[in-house]
Every structure is written in structure tokens, then in C-alpha cells.
Scaffold this motif. Structure first.
Motif, PDB file in Angstrom:
ATOM      1  N   ASP A  62      -4.733  -1.740 -23.733  1.00  0.00           N
ATOM      2  CA  ASP A  62      -4.596  -2.188 -25.122  1.00  0.00           C
ATOM      3  C   ASP A  62      -3.607  -1.306 -25.892  1.00  0.00           C
ATOM      4  O   ASP A  62      -3.707  -0.080 -25.894  1.00  0.00           O
ATOM      5  N   CYS A  69     -12.252  -5.366 -27.192  1.00  0.00           N
ATOM      6  CA  CYS A  69     -11.495  -5.528 -25.946  1.00  0.00           C
ATOM      7  C   CYS A  69     -11.614  -6.971 -25.470  1.00  0.00           C
ATOM      8  O   CYS A  69     -12.707  -7.521 -25.401  1.00  0.00           O
ATOM      9  N   ARG A  70     -10.497  -7.564 -25.118  1.00  0.00           N
ATOM     10  CA  ARG A  70     -10.495  -8.950 -24.622  1.00  0.00           C
ATOM     11  C   ARG A  70     -11.331  -9.080 -23.354  1.00  0.00           C
ATOM     12  O   ARG A  70     -11.891 -10.133 -23.077  1.00  0.00           O
ATOM     13  N   GLY A 130      -9.260  -3.446 -19.538  1.00  0.00           N
ATOM     14  CA  GLY A 130     -10.686  -3.208 -19.642  1.00  0.00           C
ATOM     15  C   GLY A 130     -11.155  -1.825 -19.241  1.00  0.00           C
ATOM     16  O   GLY A 130     -12.344  -1.540 -19.281  1.00  0.00           O
ATOM     17  N   CYS A 133      -8.081   1.398 -21.429  1.00  0.00           N
ATOM     18  CA  CYS A 133      -7.548   0.039 -21.361  1.00  0.00           C
ATOM     19  C   CYS A 133      -6.036   0.033 -21.638  1.00  0.00           C
ATOM     20  O   CYS A 133      -5.497   0.953 -22.231  1.00  0.00           O
ATOM     21  N   HIS A 152     -13.043   0.284 -25.151  1.00  0.00           N
ATOM     22  CA  HIS A 152     -12.794   0.231 -26.589  1.00  0.00           C
ATOM     23  C   HIS A 152     -13.397  -1.021 -27.212  1.00  0.00           C
ATOM     24  O   HIS A 152     -13.617  -2.028 -26.525  1.00  0.00           O
TER      25      HIS A 152
END
Ligand SMILES: [Zn+2]
Length: 157
Positions: free
Chosen positions: A32, A86-87, A55, A30, A83
Motif C-alpha cells: 500500500d 487494506c484491500r 496484504g 503491505c 494496516h
């Protein structure tokens, strides 16, 4: 940022590093900012191809990139690493569109953000998408989950 790059370039030591992945590995994870793809796997620059998106989803562009990586850049195995927290796995597609509309007033409903409500099943399905794609039939691929609170990675498939 450019000043920091000046310092980086002064001490630059990666000149001459081959473009091929030294460990034959590609890592899809991701975007992130809590994730350090190389460090979390004990890797260094030159070891692996790193692919990132929101994602850690196996999209057409990821498949395209893996074909290039596997035929031209020495990659023979890949990790799909989603992960925790994760949004893209903590709400619906509608929720994300609504959050963006609230933040900036844009209507993004024409975009598919590939949100999931079952992250592990999605990782397994994405790994299967790679495995069943004829161009990548030779690639060994596994699915994993990275815990952003502990740094630990669990293999899902
Ligand atoms: Zn994420």
C-alpha cells in the motif's frame, strides 16, 4: 522518473552503506502506497530489510527472504505490519477476482490473493508461521497493525 533519479544521484549520500541491516530488523508490510516503512518506525536507509507484498502476508517467498536476511544480513527480529483499510482484508477472494475481471476482463481464479476476513487473526497466524518454521526458530517476530489514518502502530502479538 529518470530525471528525478538524476537529481537523486547527484546528491547521493548512501555510498558505502553496509548491506547488513544496521538495526537487525526486517519489516514485512503491505505494498500500500500510504505506508512509509522506514519513516513510520523512525528508521533510516541501512537500518532494516523491507519486505512488501499485497496484504503483508507471510508467503513462501517471505520465508525464503527472511532466512537469507537472518543468516547473511544481520536480521534477528522481524515485524509483520498489516494496516487498516487494506484491500486484502476488506472483501472475499471472490470479490477481488470479480473486481479484476470487471477492470480488465481477466479470469484470475487460478491465483490465490490471500485475502482475509479476519485481519488480526491472520496476522497472528502468519507470525506463528514464522515462529514455528525451523529455519527461523531463532528469529524474534511480532505482529502489528498500522493505522493509515493516524500513523499509529498497535502490537497484536
Ligand atoms: Zn494493504
Amino acid at each position: 522518473m529518470l530525471a528525478a533519479n538524476g537529481v537523486y544521484a547527484e546528491g547521493f549520500r548512501l555510498a558505502g552503506l553496509p548491506a547488513r541491516a544496521g538495526k537487525g530488523l526486517a519489516v514485512l508490510t503491505c505494498m500500500d502506497s500510504r505506508i512509509e516503512p522506514l519513516a513510520m518506525l523512525g528508521l533510516r536507509a541501512g537500518d532494516a530489510k523491507i519486505l512488501r507484498n499485497a496484504g503483508a502476508r507471510v508467503t513462501d517467498d517471505v520465508l525464503r527472504t527472511l532466512v537469507l536476511a537472518s543468516y547473511l544480513l544481520g536480521v534477528d527480529r522481524a515485524m509483520v505490519v498489516a494496516h487498516t483499510k487494506c484491500r486484502m482484508a476488506s472483501g472475499s477472494e471472490h470479490d477481488v477476482h470479480a473486481a479484476i475481471a470487471e477492470a480488465g476482463g481477466l479470469d484470475t481464479r487460478s491465483l490465490a490473493f490471500l485475502v482475509t476476513d479476519d485481519q488480526e487473526a491472520t496476522v497472528r497466524a502468519d507470525v506463528q508461521r514464522v515462529r514455528s518454521w525451523p529455519y527461523l526458530a531463532h528469529l524474534r517476530v511480532g505482529g502489528f497493525l498500522y493505522d493509515v489514518d493516524t500513523g499509529a502502530i498497535t502490537q497484536l502479538c
